[in-house]
Design a protein around this motif. Structure first.
Motif, short mmCIF file in Angstrom:
data_model
loop_
_atom_site.label_atom_id
_atom_site.label_comp_id
_atom_site.label_asym_id
_atom_site.label_seq_id
_atom_site.Cartn_x
_atom_site.Cartn_y
_atom_site.Cartn_z
N ILE A 38 29.54 40.95 34.32
CA ILE A 38 30.42 39.84 34.69
C ILE A 38 31.14 39.40 33.42
CG2 ILE A 38 30.50 37.48 35.57
CD1 ILE A 38 28.03 38.11 37.23
N GLU A 42 33.34 33.89 33.14
CA GLU A 42 33.09 33.89 34.59
C GLU A 42 31.59 33.92 34.85
OE1 GLU A 42 35.36 37.12 36.32
OE2 GLU A 42 37.19 36.50 35.29
N LEU A 64 36.74 33.05 37.57
CA LEU A 64 36.45 33.55 38.91
C LEU A 64 34.95 33.42 39.17
CD1 LEU A 64 38.60 36.82 38.97
CD2 LEU A 64 38.98 34.80 40.39
N HIS A 66 31.45 34.76 40.75
CA HIS A 66 30.79 36.03 41.10
C HIS A 66 29.47 35.75 41.81
CE1 HIS A 66 33.02 38.99 38.45
NE2 HIS A 66 33.53 37.83 38.09
N ASP A 79 25.90 42.85 39.19
CA ASP A 79 27.03 42.01 39.60
C ASP A 79 27.45 42.48 40.99
OD1 ASP A 79 29.37 40.58 39.87
OD2 ASP A 79 30.51 41.80 38.43
N ARG A 82 33.14 39.67 42.48
CA ARG A 82 33.71 38.33 42.53
C ARG A 82 33.86 37.91 43.99
NH1 ARG A 82 39.08 39.35 43.61
NH2 ARG A 82 39.85 41.37 42.92
N GLU A 135 33.95 45.12 44.01
CA GLU A 135 35.04 44.28 43.53
C GLU A 135 36.08 44.17 44.63
OE1 GLU A 135 37.18 42.50 40.07
OE2 GLU A 135 35.29 43.54 39.92
N PRO A 136 36.16 43.14 45.36
CA PRO A 136 35.32 41.94 45.27
C PRO A 136 33.97 42.13 45.97
CG PRO A 136 36.94 41.66 46.99
CD PRO A 136 37.22 43.00 46.37
#
Lengths: 373, 406
Positions: A38, A42, A64, A66, A79, A82, A135-136
């Motif tokens: 990340i 963020e 953003l 996450h 991760d 987002r 992503e996302p």
């Protein structure tokens, strides 16, 4: 390595202000295979929840927002991506009865924000979690509960079938029924400062703070918000500035809360009695609380741009103890945490604290458990 | 270190003392060369309570040390107030294109009546804590020093640099290591957030594009890009021997090459000199600057003060590590000033053209060894000026080194 002043070196040895009781480590917000993880700016971990799979899910805030997961069994962080173009998941991540992770977003910077979204993430639909960054994030958008309002806090009832939330800046109270998948606006919870946290008692009543630091109660059976004549403890006269910062509930159903002025309190929902348990450090804010498996209450005190301290409250001895500044001494990295906004207790009793700084980590705290309690 | 100490040629060095009224002060940290040919230096207190930093200028033409300002008075922060005083300008003196000198204040010494200063324990404490760091400005035309206001509450400024082109100051705070931008024209400050755990002592601006460089605790170069308003990690590390702990290996000093296209610097636990090409983004390890490194010591030879001479060579003072140190994360980080009676630091030159290094010998002036020099600057007269760190019981001096003429 701290650069102590020369004079300090002469008269003091070591670093007495660091947390020394129990063990503390941390994990960076990146998977083993992914150097970037990340992005900084963020990473501020502003929400945590324990999934039904025993994993720790986190929501971040910054440029953003996450969603990430930490697997204690395999000891890795991933991760999950987002959350659309949202900026913050603040005190708004809960686990539903269906095993999904539910979250709420808000804006930290953007003006004329259309409103915070409710979203869900289904862990059972993950693919190659530790090696793939989505992503996302693979989340399902459940819409905006209140137009133009961010989601300031979420909680669930005991069976985790109902999700309750409060919005900011308007202070609207809403609910989401996981079974019927319906969102309902239940009313206005406050005409003043908005509570930063919500808590549900064993009867399904939800509590938060309202104007002048009074509590409100949402009665699920009557679908009614009641203004309680119970005020959060603190410095007399400052009530108009105060809100509930954090809540948790112990195994016996007692509610514990922290105020924005930094006071810890307990609240017995049956007796409707609030008790001021004191202030652990000089600073404002109790930014996170969690009930340990040892029936002690763990928390983090310290204001924005301040110096965070972990603390513990023992309901048996009624002792409130400053555990010190969270500092990890080299394993896996040397790091001192100054800002935190979330804390949960894992299934194994390990306590997880979410650092909320430009560069942030998931802190993992192993408290010292007493054998007989 | 050899058994027989080779001392520096006495004709090549000179020490300038501060006025005797300031004998309580024990160290100099920040130094900057002014456009007017004067050398600006901050006289600091690190351990004695309730002392505010003082700004001096050395005029080489007149061979005079001039007192310019009491930083306590300038910031209206009385050192006897009971709060931690404005006792230092750490690596925070900057010389602007128009001749103005900017400084960022710092904390270290105890408040009145206390024996030590606990930066964490008193953080935000209105009675005992440090009020915050100020930007101060000295105008040589008017000979006035003024405060431009507080830029960070409760924190000091560890290091500051200037973008003379865009008229901005950049700094890193202590203890929370926040990176800030101060716009000299608008007088606005922006906190860009935390960038590392601790100890980045190198900060330079590439004035061609405005990018600012430093390093994090693990030795990775960081770059602030003002156009993107973003701090980037470059995945380029400060060179050091393999046995050094990454956690300790940040940067100790960084300067730009005279043409502005490269950064030269050293790590903070080893004295490996490095060259970072700003245009090609390429890091080169130029090897240990002087002496030998030892895995059994927390520190290798210690270099902090580096400056380019008029001859294009890099000059630095290098100290040696104490033999009593041990390896380990918890070991005390003993800097040059803690070396006690170990040999004095040496002045070394490095020629970037040929790679040749020259040891000018141990720095001893007036029978006093110079143990540690935190920072250096090159004067318009071609001399290299070193700020002398603490060397109890002696008061600090301005050390002047005259490089050999071709």
């Amino acid at each position: 390595m701290k650069d102590k002043s020369k004079a300090e070196k002469k008269v003091r040895k070591g670093f007495p202000f660091y947390l020394s009781k129990g063990k503390l480590t941390l994990r960076e917000l990146r998977s083993i295979s992914d150097n970037e993880g990340i992005p900084e700016s963020e990473q501020a971990i502003t929400s945590l929840t324990v999934g039904m799979d025993g994993r720790i899910y986190g929501g971040t805030s910054g440029r953003l927002a996450h969603l990430f997961v930490y697997d204690p069994g395999q000891d890795w962080v991933a991760d999950l991506g987002r959350v659309a173009d949202e900026e913050a998941i603040y005190h708004s991540l809960v686990t539903g009865s269906d095993g999904k992770i539910y979250g709420g977003t808000m804006s930290m910077v953007t003006k004329n924000h259309k409103g915070g979204h409710l979203f869900s993430y289904n862990p059972y639909k993950e693919k190659q979690l530790s090696y793939e960054v989505f992503e996302p994030a693979a989340v399902v958008d459940m819409g905006i509960p209140v137009k133009g309002e961010g989601i300031n806090a979420l909680t669930t009832n005991d069976n985790q079938e109902m999700i309750y939330g409060v919005t900011s800046p308007g202070g609207y109270f809403f609910s989401y029924d996981i079974k019927t998948k319906k969102t309902k606006l239940n009313g206005k919870a406050t005409n003043g400062k908005v509570t930063r946290s919500l808590v549900c008692d064993s009867h399904g009543n939800v509590y938060g703070s309202r104007e002048n630091a009074y509590l409100f109660r949402y009665d699920a059976n009557k679908d009614k918000i009641t203004n309680l004549d119970i005020q959060l403890p603190g410095e007399k006269g400052r009530e108009y500035l105060v809100m509930a910062d954090s809540f948790t509930r112990d195994n016996e159903g007692n509610i514990y809360g922290g105020t924005s002025d930094g006071y810890l309190f307990s609240y017995n929902p049956q007796e409707m009695r609030i008790v001021n348990l004191g202030k652990v450090i000089r600073q404002y804010r109790i930014r996170a609380l969690t009930a340990g498996k040892d029936n002690k209450i763990y928390g983090i005190a310290g204001e924005e741009n301040g110096i965070a301290h972990f603390f513990v409250y023992d309901p048996i001895s009624r002792g409130l103890t400053d555990l010190g500044m969270p500092h990890v001494n080299g394993t896996p990295k040397l790091w001192t945490g100054y800002e935190f906004d979330s804390m949960v207790t894992g299934d194994d009793g390990v306590i997880y604290a979410g650092e909320s700084d430009r560069i942030s980590h998931l802190f993992i705290y192993y408290p010292v458990w007493e054998k007989e309690r | 270190m050899g058994n027989k100490v080779k001392y520096i040629n006495r004709n090549m060095v000179k020490a300038k003392e501060f006025p005797s009224d300031f004998s309580e002060y024990e160290s100099c940290w920040a130094i900057a060369a002014g456009k007017d040919g004067r050398i600006y230096v901050a006289l600091c207190s690190e351990s004695k309570p309730a002392l505010a930093c003082h700004l001096f200028a050395y005029d080489p033409k007149k061979d005079k040390m001039l007192h310019l300002a009491d930083i306590g008075e300038v910031t209206k922060d009385d050192p006897k107030s009971g709060r931690a005083p404005q006792c230092k300008i750490h690596f925070g003196l900057c010389s602007a294109r128009d001749g103005t000198i900017y400084g960022g204040t710092h904390c270290a010494s105890p408040p009145l009546g206390e024996r030590y200063f606990g930066v964490y324990e008193t953080y935000g404490d209105p009675q005992k804590g440090f009020r915050g760091a100020y930007i101060i400005r000295y105008n040589p035309k008017t000979d006035k020093t003024s405060s431009l206001g507080m830029v960070t509450r409760h924190e000091g400024i560890r290091i500051m640099t200037i973008d003379r082109e865009r008229k901005r100051l950049y700094g890193i705070t202590y203890p929370r290591s926040h990176f800030f931008v101060y716009d000299i024209e608008t007088k606005k400050v922006q906190d860009k957030g935390r960038i590392t755990e601790n100890n980045p002592y190198g900060l330079v601006c590439d004035e061609e594009n405005g990018n600012v460089y430093t390093a994090d605790d693990t030795g990775y170069l960081l770059r602030y890009n003002p156009e993107k308003d973003k701090i980037e990690k470059l995945w380029v590390r400060i060179p050091h021997p393999a046995w050094r702990f990454w956690e300790l290996e940040s940067v100790q000093s960084m300067i730009k090459s005279p043409d502005g296209n490269k950064i030269y610097g050293v790590g903070n636990t080893s004295s490996h000199l490095f060259e970072f090409d700003l245009r090609k983004e390429r890091m080169t390890d130029l090897g240990i600057i002087w002496g030998k490194d030892d895995p059994q010591k927390v520190h290798g030879p210690y270099t902090s003060a580096i400056a380019f001479g008029m001859d294009g060579k890099l000059y630095c003072s290098v100290g040696v590590a104490s033999k009593t140190e041990s390896v380990g994360i918890n070991s005390e980080l003993k800097m040059g000033r803690s070396f006690g009676r170990d040999p004095a630091c040496h002045i070394i030159s490095y020629d970037p053209e040929t790679g040749k290094k020259v040891d000018f010998g141990a720095l001893q002036i007036d029978d006093r060894p110079v143990i540690y020099t935190p920072q250096a600057a090159t004067g318009l007269d071609g001399a290299i000026y070193f700020a002398e760190g603490d060397n109890p019981p002696y008061p600090p001096r301005l050390i002047i080194f005259y490089p050999p003429k071709k």
